[in-house]
Design a protein around this motif. Structure first.
Motif, PDB file in Angstrom:
ATOM      1  N   ILE A 196      15.152  -7.467  -2.652  1.00  8.48           N
ATOM      2  CA  ILE A 196      14.271  -8.452  -3.319  1.00  8.48           C
ATOM      3  C   ILE A 196      14.995  -9.799  -3.281  1.00  8.48           C
ATOM      4  N   PHE A 197      14.422 -10.787  -2.573  1.00  7.51           N
ATOM      5  CA  PHE A 197      15.108 -12.084  -2.497  1.00  7.51           C
ATOM      6  C   PHE A 197      14.421 -13.154  -3.347  1.00  7.51           C
ATOM      7  N   ASP A 198      13.252 -12.817  -3.890  1.00  6.67           N
ATOM      8  CA  ASP A 198      12.577 -13.779  -4.774  1.00  6.67           C
ATOM      9  C   ASP A 198      11.421 -13.070  -5.465  1.00  6.67           C
ATOM     10  N   SER A 199      10.910 -13.689  -6.528  1.00  2.00           N
ATOM     11  CA  SER A 199       9.723 -13.118  -7.168  1.00  2.00           C
ATOM     12  C   SER A 199       8.931 -14.255  -7.792  1.00  2.00           C
ATOM     13  N   GLU A 200       7.630 -14.016  -7.988  1.00  2.23           N
ATOM     14  CA  GLU A 200       6.828 -15.025  -8.683  1.00  2.23           C
ATOM     15  C   GLU A 200       5.809 -14.323  -9.571  1.00  2.23           C
ATOM     16  N   PHE A 201       5.312 -15.047 -10.556  1.00  2.00           N
ATOM     17  CA  PHE A 201       4.375 -14.452 -11.510  1.00  2.00           C
ATOM     18  C   PHE A 201       2.963 -14.913 -11.219  1.00  2.00           C
ATOM     19  N   ASN A 202       2.030 -13.934 -11.157  1.00  3.17           N
ATOM     20  CA  ASN A 202       0.624 -14.254 -10.982  1.00  3.17           C
ATOM     21  C   ASN A 202      -0.099 -13.722 -12.210  1.00  3.17           C
ATOM     22  N   SER A 203      -0.898 -14.585 -12.868  1.00  3.42           N
ATOM     23  CA  SER A 203      -1.458 -14.168 -14.165  1.00  3.42           C
ATOM     24  C   SER A 203      -2.456 -13.009 -14.026  1.00  3.42           C
ATOM     25  N   PHE A 204      -2.984 -12.780 -12.807  1.00  6.32           N
ATOM     26  CA  PHE A 204      -3.925 -11.663 -12.624  1.00  6.32           C
ATOM     27  C   PHE A 204      -3.231 -10.396 -12.103  1.00  6.32           C
ATOM     28  N   ARG A 205      -2.252 -10.586 -11.217  1.00  5.58           N
ATOM     29  CA  ARG A 205      -1.657  -9.417 -10.545  1.00  5.58           C
ATOM     30  C   ARG A 205      -0.316  -8.978 -11.134  1.00  5.58           C
ATOM     31  N   GLY A 206       0.279  -9.810 -12.020  1.00  5.45           N
ATOM     32  CA  GLY A 206       1.620  -9.484 -12.533  1.00  5.45           C
ATOM     33  C   GLY A 206       2.690 -10.093 -11.638  1.00  5.45           C
ATOM     34  N   ILE A 207       3.853  -9.460 -11.620  1.00  4.38           N
ATOM     35  CA  ILE A 207       4.972 -10.007 -10.825  1.00  4.38           C
ATOM     36  C   ILE A 207       4.834  -9.595  -9.360  1.00  4.38           C
ATOM     37  N   ILE A 208       4.960 -10.573  -8.473  1.00  7.93           N
ATOM     38  CA  ILE A 208       4.949 -10.299  -7.028  1.00  7.93           C
ATOM     39  C   ILE A 208       6.390 -10.429  -6.543  1.00  7.93           C
ATOM     40  N   ALA A 209       6.949  -9.345  -6.008  1.00  7.40           N
ATOM     41  CA  ALA A 209       8.338  -9.382  -5.520  1.00  7.40           C
ATOM     42  C   ALA A 209       8.334  -9.610  -4.012  1.00  7.40           C
ATOM     43  N   TYR A 210       9.144 -10.564  -3.535  1.00  8.60           N
ATOM     44  CA  TYR A 210       9.281 -10.810  -2.097  1.00  8.60           C
ATOM     45  C   TYR A 210      10.431  -9.945  -1.583  1.00  8.60           C
ATOM     46  N   ILE A 211      10.169  -9.172  -0.540  1.00  6.12           N
ATOM     47  CA  ILE A 211      11.207  -8.240  -0.072  1.00  6.12           C
ATOM     48  C   ILE A 211      11.474  -8.404   1.423  1.00  6.12           C
ATOM     49  N   ARG A 212      12.684  -8.010   1.822  1.00  5.88           N
ATOM     50  CA  ARG A 212      13.036  -7.908   3.240  1.00  5.88           C
ATOM     51  C   ARG A 212      13.467  -6.447   3.459  1.00  5.88           C
ATOM     52  N   VAL A 213      12.766  -5.756   4.361  1.00  7.08           N
ATOM     53  CA  VAL A 213      13.066  -4.339   4.598  1.00  7.08           C
ATOM     54  C   VAL A 213      14.301  -4.246   5.503  1.00  7.08           C
ATOM     55  N   ILE A 214      15.382  -3.667   4.965  1.00  7.05           N
ATOM     56  CA  ILE A 214      16.636  -3.544   5.734  1.00  7.05           C
ATOM     57  C   ILE A 214      16.626  -2.250   6.562  1.00  7.05           C
ATOM     58  N   ASN A 215      16.245  -1.133   5.931  1.00  5.30           N
ATOM     59  CA  ASN A 215      16.146   0.165   6.613  1.00  5.30           C
ATOM     60  C   ASN A 215      14.874   0.875   6.171  1.00  5.30           C
ATOM     61  N   GLY A 216      14.362   1.767   7.031  1.00 15.01           N
ATOM     62  CA  GLY A 216      13.205   2.589   6.659  1.00 15.01           C
ATOM     63  C   GLY A 216      11.918   1.795   6.678  1.00 15.01           C
ATOM     64  N   GLU A 217      10.861   2.370   6.080  1.00 16.09           N
ATOM     65  CA  GLU A 217       9.580   1.661   6.011  1.00 16.09           C
ATOM     66  C   GLU A 217       8.874   2.002   4.700  1.00 16.09           C
ATOM     67  N   ILE A 218       7.955   1.125   4.279  1.00 13.92           N
ATOM     68  CA  ILE A 218       7.242   1.323   3.025  1.00 13.92           C
ATOM     69  C   ILE A 218       5.739   1.278   3.309  1.00 13.92           C
ATOM     70  N   HIS A 219       5.005   2.260   2.748  1.00 16.38           N
ATOM     71  CA  HIS A 219       3.553   2.330   2.928  1.00 16.38           C
ATOM     72  C   HIS A 219       2.855   1.985   1.629  1.00 16.38           C
ATOM     73  N   LYS A 220       1.616   1.540   1.740  1.00 17.46           N
ATOM     74  CA  LYS A 220       0.823   1.249   0.539  1.00 17.46           C
ATOM     75  C   LYS A 220       0.657   2.545  -0.260  1.00 17.46           C
ATOM     76  N   GLY A 221       0.839   2.448  -1.581  1.00 14.09           N
ATOM     77  CA  GLY A 221       0.649   3.627  -2.431  1.00 14.09           C
ATOM     78  C   GLY A 221       1.907   4.470  -2.623  1.00 14.09           C
TER      79      GLY A 221
END
Length: 597
Positions: A196-221
């Motif tokens: 996680i290299f940064d984050s921001e707050f959205n009043s509708f969605r909550g906290i949005i975390a900005y990420i850089r994937v170093i290894n592996g992969e991430i799927h929705k859900g």
């Protein structure tokens, strides 16, 4: 899209060297921003950032670029340029493989450029030197080119001449990014590991975390876990960062994107944390994570006591956007109820004050800022002091430690004398002096952080006619001969004006405080004694004389005792008034303490 076609890079530059403008040109050439959305400094979306010409919040954006018939994805991770936000810069740098080093051709290399460059070199980033603002009539390409070669040891041909304003050299920069910046390395089959290299707050969605994937992969859900906080969430939405967020089904190794999982409190998302899968976690977290600690503390009070709850709500909302702001309630005899807030530095404090005023329409009083000290008692206990009133009595206190910093100052050789005098007057110790060119010198000092909190930066700029640049990082705590200086009005201590100060500076500071308050406190019907005291010992005093009516006006001629009788009667009345009267300290007095020099 394979990993070979991804390039992750950041931009390193000192304040006002034109990186936001150059970023605009990159977005324009890669057609990431349509003409309709095009505006100056696309990535600086806060009004404050545009006015001050600084980047406060780091941003990330993805661009598509074609070269030799191949399509590449370029992820630009923008970084803040100011020293208060150096931890955010280090995490942004850790998410990249390359960096554009931008140097202003009219100013040459500055202090922050160097400190951020060292960060990039520690992370083994490929450095692409760029000389910006080449269209300016006062550009000094030959001198600046030599400085860059001395600093990073590159060849003369490696330096790209550019101008963010005219677009000169921007195509060359894009080509250099594709050719020189290595593509991400990582194992797609390994367990998920994302930074996680940064984050921001959205009043509708909550906290949005900005990420850089170093290894592996991430799927929705996917069920994910944040390693350092130990919290577990579901990845409700993942995607990439275009000008707006674009959802995706999967993010793979090397990708830069975002994750939304309905988090409502900012303290749960920490910059530098590692995201991994709940079922198949990675063995260890990504190195370099640290809790961001505030360095400067100040009390923030509402001007009107009824606004206390509104102020609390405003600070809580600000904290959602800015997790490095800390606050706790406190009360003061002079100012009523308020909050003790912790900031990363003086610029951070100014920005929070400005945002409270603009975004929430809150008028506040800020007390004298101070740093965090560590007190050691004779019983062997240690505790943190954020406020002069936390200081234990002299019979309990053993010693105090204060934070020290290592400061790098780059200035023209003509101003060395004045800069040294300033630093030595702030209890600084010169550690190193290094000439970058014949007329530019880098000075390294060790200084107590408490001494540079007030007005050090302003003074440095004025004695060097704006040429000196300044950068610092903390190097730990050291023993200090500190005492608590109280200001008394008619024998009553004003807690909002008390400060912790070095013993050698206490007398002159107390003397100046009393003189300044004498000018600012309005005259009353009775005398007001203003005293500076260390414990029970008064070291300076001024008196605001009473407003007196001429009671002897009607005595013409006759015996002197008639006059004396009237004056004695008046004196008794003043004495009685002094017992019931109280002294209001105007807001100007609190502000004047900050600008004593």
């Amino acid at each position: 899209m394979t990993m070979n076609e991804i390039r992750n890079f950041c931009i390193i530059a000192h304040i006002d060297h034109g990186k936001s403008t150059l970023a605009d040109r990159l977005l324009e050439i890669t057609e990431t921003v349509s003409e309709r959305d095009q505006k100056e400094q696309v990535l600086d979306n806060m009004d404050l950032e545009r006015e001050r010409g600084i980047t406060i919040k780091s941003h990330a954006i993805q661009m598509d670029y074609k070269q030799n018939g191949k399509k590449y994805t370029l992820n630009l991770i923008d970084t803040p340029g100011h020293v208060d936000f150096s931890y955010e810069v280090s995490r942004s740098i850790a998410a990249c493989e390359g960096a554009l080093l931008i140097v202003d051709a009219t100013q040459g290399i500055q202090a922050q450029t160097i400190s951020n460059l060292y960060l990039a070199m520690e992370n083994d980033l490929e450095i692409i030197p760029v000389m910006n603002k080449m269209d300016m009539p006062n550009a000094m390409p030959e001198e600046v080119r030599e400085q860059i070669i001395d600093l990073i040891g590159c060849e003369e041909d490696d330096i790209i001449e550019a101008s963010g304003k005219t677009g000169l050299g921007v195509q060359k920069i894009l080509e250099a990014i594709v050719e020189k910046v290595p593509s991400p390395t990582g194992d797609t089959k390994a367990p998920l590991q994302a930074l996680i290299f940064d984050s921001e707050f959205n009043s509708f969605r909550g906290i949005i975390a900005y990420i850089r994937v170093i290894n592996g992969e991430i799927h929705k859900g996917d069920k994910v876990k944040f390693v350092n906080t130990g919290k577990e969430y579901t990845a409700d939405e993942i995607g990439v960062l275009r000008l707006i967020q674009e959802p995706r089904k999967v993010l793979r190794t090397g990708d830069v994107g975002y994750i939304i999982s309905g988090i409502k409190t900012s303290s749960e998302v920490k910059v530098g944390d590692t995201v991994t899968h709940l079922e198949r976690p990675c063995e260890k977290a990504i190195e370099g994570f640290e809790e961001v600690k505030p360095m400067v503390y100040a009390g923030i009070y509402p001007i009107d006591a009824e606004d206390y709850e509104d102020l609390r709500a405003s600070i809580e909302k600000l904290q959602l956007n800015d997790a490095s702001l800390t606050f706790e309630p406190e009360s003061s005899l002079a100012l009523g109820f308020g909050f003790r807030c912790g900031f990363l530095g003086m610029l951070h404090m100014e920005i929070i004050q400005e945002r409270l005023d603009r975004e929430f329409d809150m008028s506040v009083i800020t007390t004298v800022p101070n740093v965090m000290y560590i007190a050691h008692t004779k019983k062997g206990d240690t505790f943190e002091m954020h406020n002069p009133s936390d200081m234990p009595g002299p019979n309990e206190l053993d010693y105090i430690e204060e934070p020290y910093i290592k400061a790098q100052i780059i200035t023209r050789a003509d101003f060395i004398g004045q800069v040294m005098t300033l630093c030595l007057s702030k209890r600084g110790v010169l550690k190193n002096q290094h000439y970058l060119t014949s007329d530019r010198v880098e000075l390294t000092f060790e200084l107590p952080l408490g001494e540079i909190v007030f007005d050090f930066y302003d003074k440095l700029k004025s004695i060097s006619k704006g040429y000196a640049s300044f950068d610092y990082y903390t190097i730990g705590y050291r023993n200090a001969n500190l005492i608590k200086l109280d200001i008394l009005l008619n024998g009553e201590s004003v807690d909002a004006l008390s400060t912790l100060i070095h013993f050698d500076n206490a007398y002159s500071f107390g003397r100046r405080m009393c003189e300044k308050l004498k000018e600012l406190i309005p005259r009353q019907q009775f005398d007001i004694a203003i005293q500076a005291a260390i414990g029970a010992k008064v070291i300076a005093r001024e008196t605001v004389k009473a407003v007196r009516k001429d009671v002897t006006a009607k005595c013409y001629g006759g015996d002197i005792t008639r006059k004396r009788k009237l004056l004695e009667k008046q004196k008794k009345g003043k004495k009685r008034m002094k017992q019931v009267g109280n002294v209001e300290v105007p807001q100007k007095a609190f502000l004047a303490v900050l600008k004593l020099d």
